[in-house]
Design an enzyme around this catalytic site. Sequence first.
Site: not given
Length: 271
Positions: A11-12, A14-16, A89
């Site tokens: 996946h692209g 994330t802020q995390y 995940e």
Amino acid sequence: MLTFSLTVVRHGETQYNKDKLLQGQGVDTSLSEPGLQQAEAAGLYLRELRFSNVFVSNLQRARQTAEIIMRNNVHSSGVEMVFDPLLRERGFGIAEGRPKEDLKNMANAAGQSCRDYTPPGGETLEQVRLRCKKFLKSLYQRMVDDHGCSGQSSAAVGTEAGAGAAESGTDGPLAGLPDDGMEGVPLHALVVSHGAYIRVAVRHFVEDLQCSLPQGLKMSKVLSACPNTGISRFVLTVSPSESGLALSAVRCVFTNRKDHLTSRNICYITH
């Protein structure tokens, strides 16, 4: 028997991811703006490939990535996306939502390496591997149910050539093209999943299933962490056996490719 290519995409961002916080399964975040751009870049890179099947983790960041990739694809608009929790995940238990550095500290306190350590409430690497094996078993069955084996359906045309592609190594360096490894292979599946899960899956292919590797590719590269929207590809052949469908050949074409993430490609998307 049935031969197909398997293109695996993380996946692209994330802020995390950017803040180096663990997400696992309990933190279901969406893509950041850079993550959306990465997904668009991956979609443009893969846009000419004809995917016959699409399987996606049901977590939001993977779903968004897959939807963007398929929106950009010019051949696969009618293909159903199957959202499968088996592709989620790795669960990190009490470490989810916390800095990755906390996980390292927990592992050090337990006298274990960070990769092998399982926080309380989390999944062990063996549990993730078993989940991956369960997904692959369902993948084989779905591909055969949808497309048949040799002698069944038009999708089987070219299966013998494809099986040879799955069994043989790569002749010389790859051209670096989006369809590397797909020549002579009749069917193409796309999987969108997560970094830790993909790393376990690749290790399973290489160590447990004795996957053949491209010439000159170092094992450290094969087993390295996958970047956001990194792309890996395998060619698989499944055959009927007494216990059901079984993998009879598997070849790695490339792992963790990120050609689509060049600054020029991202600038093209944003401007």
